[in-house]
Scaffold this motif. Structure first.
Motif, mmCIF file in Angstrom:
data_model
loop_
_atom_site.group_PDB
_atom_site.id
_atom_site.type_symbol
_atom_site.label_atom_id
_atom_site.label_comp_id
_atom_site.label_asym_id
_atom_site.label_seq_id
_atom_site.Cartn_x
_atom_site.Cartn_y
_atom_site.Cartn_z
ATOM 1 N N PHE A 9 0.879 -1.223 -0.227
ATOM 2 C CA PHE A 9 -0.045 -0.021 0.091
ATOM 3 C C PHE A 9 0.910 1.365 0.006
ATOM 4 O O PHE A 9 0.610 2.369 -0.735
ATOM 5 C CB PHE A 9 -0.797 0.106 1.258
ATOM 6 C CG PHE A 9 -1.923 -1.299 1.020
ATOM 7 C CD1 PHE A 9 -2.693 -1.141 -0.205
ATOM 8 C CD2 PHE A 9 -1.874 -2.315 1.941
ATOM 9 C CE1 PHE A 9 -3.876 -2.285 -0.069
ATOM 10 C CE2 PHE A 9 -2.681 -3.332 1.739
ATOM 11 C CZ PHE A 9 -3.533 -3.376 0.636
ATOM 12 N N ARG A 10 2.202 1.127 0.647
ATOM 13 C CA ARG A 10 2.937 2.548 0.376
ATOM 14 C C ARG A 10 3.239 2.827 -0.978
ATOM 15 O O ARG A 10 3.377 3.678 -1.514
ATOM 16 C CB ARG A 10 4.230 2.102 0.903
ATOM 17 C CG ARG A 10 5.010 3.325 1.227
ATOM 18 C CD ARG A 10 6.387 2.884 1.819
ATOM 19 N NE ARG A 10 7.097 1.801 1.251
ATOM 20 C CZ ARG A 10 8.230 1.803 0.674
ATOM 21 N NH1 ARG A 10 9.211 3.141 0.902
ATOM 22 N NH2 ARG A 10 8.868 1.022 0.090
ATOM 23 N N HIS A 11 3.503 1.434 -1.751
ATOM 24 C CA HIS A 11 3.871 1.732 -3.328
ATOM 25 C C HIS A 11 2.414 2.293 -3.927
ATOM 26 O O HIS A 11 2.484 3.089 -5.040
ATOM 27 C CB HIS A 11 4.145 0.461 -4.096
ATOM 28 C CG HIS A 11 5.436 0.019 -3.579
ATOM 29 N ND1 HIS A 11 6.562 0.769 -3.893
ATOM 30 C CD2 HIS A 11 5.987 -0.946 -2.493
ATOM 31 C CE1 HIS A 11 7.706 0.273 -3.346
ATOM 32 N NE2 HIS A 11 7.222 -0.683 -2.526
ATOM 33 N N VAL A 12 1.237 1.926 -3.636
ATOM 34 C CA VAL A 12 -0.112 2.494 -3.955
ATOM 35 C C VAL A 12 0.035 3.834 -3.809
ATOM 36 O O VAL A 12 -0.437 4.602 -4.905
ATOM 37 C CB VAL A 12 -1.224 1.631 -3.410
ATOM 38 C CG1 VAL A 12 -2.538 2.275 -3.900
ATOM 39 C CG2 VAL A 12 -1.172 0.215 -3.918
ATOM 40 N N VAL A 27 0.294 9.504 -6.286
ATOM 41 C CA VAL A 27 1.026 10.888 -6.389
ATOM 42 C C VAL A 27 1.526 10.905 -7.663
ATOM 43 O O VAL A 27 1.324 12.016 -8.572
ATOM 44 C CB VAL A 27 2.172 10.881 -5.273
ATOM 45 C CG1 VAL A 27 3.088 12.272 -5.872
ATOM 46 C CG2 VAL A 27 1.776 11.150 -4.034
ATOM 47 N N TYR A 28 2.104 9.916 -8.479
ATOM 48 C CA TYR A 28 2.606 9.942 -9.782
ATOM 49 C C TYR A 28 1.310 10.156 -10.736
ATOM 50 O O TYR A 28 1.442 10.863 -11.645
ATOM 51 C CB TYR A 28 3.273 8.716 -10.220
ATOM 52 C CG TYR A 28 4.604 8.668 -9.565
ATOM 53 C CD1 TYR A 28 5.408 9.558 -8.965
ATOM 54 C CD2 TYR A 28 4.988 7.447 -9.299
ATOM 55 C CE1 TYR A 28 6.558 9.467 -8.604
ATOM 56 C CE2 TYR A 28 6.320 7.035 -8.919
ATOM 57 C CZ TYR A 28 6.891 7.874 -8.193
ATOM 58 O OH TYR A 28 8.278 7.821 -7.684
ATOM 59 N N LEU A 29 0.288 9.628 -10.470
ATOM 60 C CA LEU A 29 -1.062 9.741 -11.212
ATOM 61 C C LEU A 29 -1.542 11.210 -11.124
ATOM 62 O O LEU A 29 -1.804 11.690 -12.102
ATOM 63 C CB LEU A 29 -2.129 8.739 -10.683
ATOM 64 C CG LEU A 29 -3.427 8.711 -11.402
ATOM 65 C CD1 LEU A 29 -3.985 7.211 -11.601
ATOM 66 C CD2 LEU A 29 -4.435 9.512 -10.731
ATOM 67 N N ALA A 30 -1.360 11.666 -10.022
ATOM 68 C CA ALA A 30 -2.017 13.038 -9.713
ATOM 69 C C ALA A 30 -1.178 14.039 -10.488
ATOM 70 O O ALA A 30 -1.686 15.078 -11.243
ATOM 71 C CB ALA A 30 -2.056 13.432 -8.197
ATOM 72 N N LEU A 31 0.167 13.830 -10.469
ATOM 73 C CA LEU A 31 1.123 14.670 -11.303
ATOM 74 C C LEU A 31 1.040 14.877 -12.805
ATOM 75 O O LEU A 31 0.834 15.536 -13.542
ATOM 76 C CB LEU A 31 2.652 14.368 -11.012
ATOM 77 C CG LEU A 31 3.040 14.894 -9.743
ATOM 78 C CD1 LEU A 31 4.693 14.308 -9.589
ATOM 79 C CD2 LEU A 31 3.277 16.221 -9.852
ATOM 80 N N ALA A 32 0.519 13.333 -13.290
ATOM 81 C CA ALA A 32 0.242 13.248 -14.793
ATOM 82 C C ALA A 32 -1.210 13.769 -15.073
ATOM 83 O O ALA A 32 -1.265 14.307 -15.983
ATOM 84 C CB ALA A 32 0.172 11.877 -14.907
ATOM 85 N N ALA A 33 -2.012 13.674 -14.104
ATOM 86 C CA ALA A 33 -3.339 14.327 -14.367
ATOM 87 C C ALA A 33 -3.374 15.716 -14.490
ATOM 88 O O ALA A 33 -4.022 16.682 -15.243
ATOM 89 C CB ALA A 33 -4.394 13.917 -13.340
ATOM 90 N N PHE A 34 -2.582 16.330 -13.430
ATOM 91 C CA PHE A 34 -2.134 17.747 -13.591
ATOM 92 C C PHE A 34 -1.716 18.273 -14.916
ATOM 93 O O PHE A 34 -1.976 19.169 -15.565
ATOM 94 C CB PHE A 34 -1.364 18.287 -12.286
ATOM 95 C CG PHE A 34 -0.924 19.538 -12.355
ATOM 96 C CD1 PHE A 34 -1.753 20.480 -12.192
ATOM 97 C CD2 PHE A 34 0.544 19.636 -12.578
ATOM 98 C CE1 PHE A 34 -1.277 21.970 -12.190
ATOM 99 C CE2 PHE A 34 1.089 21.224 -12.553
ATOM 100 C CZ PHE A 34 0.317 22.266 -12.455
#
Length: 127
Positions: free
Chosen positions: A99-102, A107-114
């Motif tokens: 879950f730490r990797h999730v 966070v990477y997903l949020a950056l990409a969506a941004f």
């Protein structure tokens, strides 16, 4: 805003480059020995290498189109593909109880969506 989008793209490109290099060039057994790479033990070598190559292409696609001024729309397209990749990574790591990797993938997903949101609307390279 443009600077924030560049920083986000640069960070994601660095992450994609690091992940792509490890998945493409390190033996699967070495990847599986690390906690975050446990999933590779259950995946084929071809699948792991393909993900690595896709991550290398993402690193290029997040910055090079704008730097060369060739199809800059590929930056948000690449970021959108990264969103899909991160959803898969989150599902995979969740399946293995990592879950730490999730959360890192979120966070990477949020950056990409941004990047997608910013480059397709607010700070388009074509303006």
């Amino acid at each position: 805003m443009n600077l924030a989008l560049w920083i986000a793209a640069g960070l994601l490109a660095a992450v994609a480059l690091a992940g792509g290099i490890t998945k493409t060039f390190l033996p699967k057994e070495k990847l599986a020995a690390h906690e975050g790479g446990r999933w590779t033990a259950d995946a084929s070598v071809r699948f792991v290498k393909t993900l690595g190559i896709l991550e290398l292409l993402a690193a290029v696609g997040l910055v090079l189109p704008v730097l060369l001024d060739i199809a800059p729309v590929m930056v948000p397209v690449t970021a959108g593909c990264w969103v899909v990749l991160m959803v898969g990574a989150m599902i995979t790591h969740g399946h293995y109880g990592q879950f730490r990797h999730v959360m890192v993938n979120a966070v990477y997903l949020a950056l990409a969506a941004f990047i997608v949101w910013g480059r397709l609307g607010l700070e388009s390279f074509t303006v």
